[in-house]
Motif scaffolding. Structure first.
Motif, PDB file in Angstrom:
ATOM      1  N   TYR A  36      -7.635  -2.931   7.577  1.00 20.79           N
ATOM      2  CA  TYR A  36      -6.849  -3.901   6.818  1.00 20.79           C
ATOM      3  C   TYR A  36      -7.779  -4.927   6.163  1.00 20.79           C
ATOM      4  O   TYR A  36      -7.646  -5.230   4.974  1.00 20.79           O
ATOM      5  N   TYR A  39      -9.455  -3.587   3.189  1.00 15.63           N
ATOM      6  CA  TYR A  39      -8.582  -3.598   2.009  1.00 15.63           C
ATOM      7  C   TYR A  39      -8.581  -4.971   1.359  1.00 15.63           C
ATOM      8  O   TYR A  39      -8.622  -5.093   0.137  1.00 15.63           O
ATOM      9  N   THR A  40      -8.538  -6.042   2.158  1.00 14.99           N
ATOM     10  CA  THR A  40      -8.524  -7.393   1.584  1.00 14.99           C
ATOM     11  C   THR A  40      -9.830  -7.693   0.856  1.00 14.99           C
ATOM     12  O   THR A  40      -9.853  -8.533  -0.028  1.00 14.99           O
ATOM     13  N   ALA A  68      -5.847  -2.131  -3.696  1.00 17.64           N
ATOM     14  CA  ALA A  68      -6.542  -3.187  -2.949  1.00 17.64           C
ATOM     15  C   ALA A  68      -6.864  -4.386  -3.842  1.00 17.64           C
ATOM     16  O   ALA A  68      -6.723  -5.532  -3.425  1.00 17.64           O
ATOM     17  N   TRP A  73      -3.285 -10.127  -0.536  1.00 15.06           N
ATOM     18  CA  TRP A  73      -3.026  -9.819   0.873  1.00 15.06           C
ATOM     19  C   TRP A  73      -2.586 -11.073   1.619  1.00 15.06           C
ATOM     20  O   TRP A  73      -3.252 -12.090   1.592  1.00 15.06           O
ATOM     21  N   ALA A  97       1.598  -4.492   6.895  1.00 20.16           N
ATOM     22  CA  ALA A  97       0.682  -5.286   6.072  1.00 20.16           C
ATOM     23  C   ALA A  97       1.521  -5.953   4.987  1.00 20.16           C
ATOM     24  O   ALA A  97       2.255  -5.289   4.260  1.00 20.16           O
ATOM     25  N   TYR A  99       1.816  -8.323   1.545  1.00 20.64           N
ATOM     26  CA  TYR A  99       1.059  -8.645   0.337  1.00 20.64           C
ATOM     27  C   TYR A  99       2.032  -8.933  -0.796  1.00 20.64           C
ATOM     28  O   TYR A  99       3.224  -8.660  -0.682  1.00 20.64           O
ATOM     29  N   HIS A 107       5.576  -5.114   1.402  1.00 22.70           N
ATOM     30  CA  HIS A 107       4.965  -4.795   2.687  1.00 22.70           C
ATOM     31  C   HIS A 107       4.776  -3.294   2.819  1.00 22.70           C
ATOM     32  O   HIS A 107       5.452  -2.503   2.161  1.00 22.70           O
TER      33      HIS A 107
END
Length: 166
Positions: A36, A39-40, A68, A73, A97, A99, A107
């Protein structure tokens, strides 16, 4: 800086060493949190490196990178962990997750499968339960009511029934 994974720990002592490859993820949950965080940070190389070869076949690297980079995020919720401990060979992690994308809250809810081999924990596959807007979008309603004998909205000068109402 606090780690984006939601652990409340500093990034440097949480996910950063796992992403940098200087430390192995001790559990499946730790690897999921590092993924995660990657990804951020738009680090798709780590996402691919931490994916088992059996799970890489359907990966669209360009789409992953675009997602991404486009997402803002907002946070991670770990809902459930099944096995995936330091002595286990397999584990499941259910997470959400959060965002925003294009100003819309979204999500990604998934149950991810992990396996531990000689190279440590790796993501194997996932079952996506939901990915998209967090709230159901409201339909656009046209409040314009045109009677059959009213002038047509297109500006032709004809009555609606003789123009677009047919």
């Amino acid at each position: 800086m606090t780690c984006p994974c939601g652990s409340q720990r500093p990034l440097e002592s949480c996910c950063a060493p796992i992403i940098a490859g200087t430390q192995s993820a001790p559990t499946a949950e730790a690897l999921m949190r590092a993924r995660y965080t990657a990804y951020t940070q738009h680090n798709i190389d780590f996402i691919m490196q931490s994916t088992h070869p059996d799970g890489q076949g359907d990966s669209d690297i360009d789409a992953m990178k675009a997602w991404a980079e486009a997402a803002d995020w907002q946070g991670l919720e770990v809902l459930q962990v099944e096995a995936g401990g330091e002595t286990d060979r397999k584990g499941l992690v259910e997470f959400v997750a959060h965002y925003t994308l294009g100003g819309v809250k979204q999500h990604h809810h998934e149950v991810s499968g992990f396996i531990r081999g000689d190279n440590g924990w790796q993501f194997r596959d996932g079952k996506v339960l939901h990915s998209g807007p967090s709230e159901k979008l409201k339909p656009v309603v046209n409040d314009l009511k045109i009677g059959r004998n009213d002038p047509c909205h297109c500006g032709s000068g004809k009555k609606f029934k003789k123009c677009h109402g047919a």
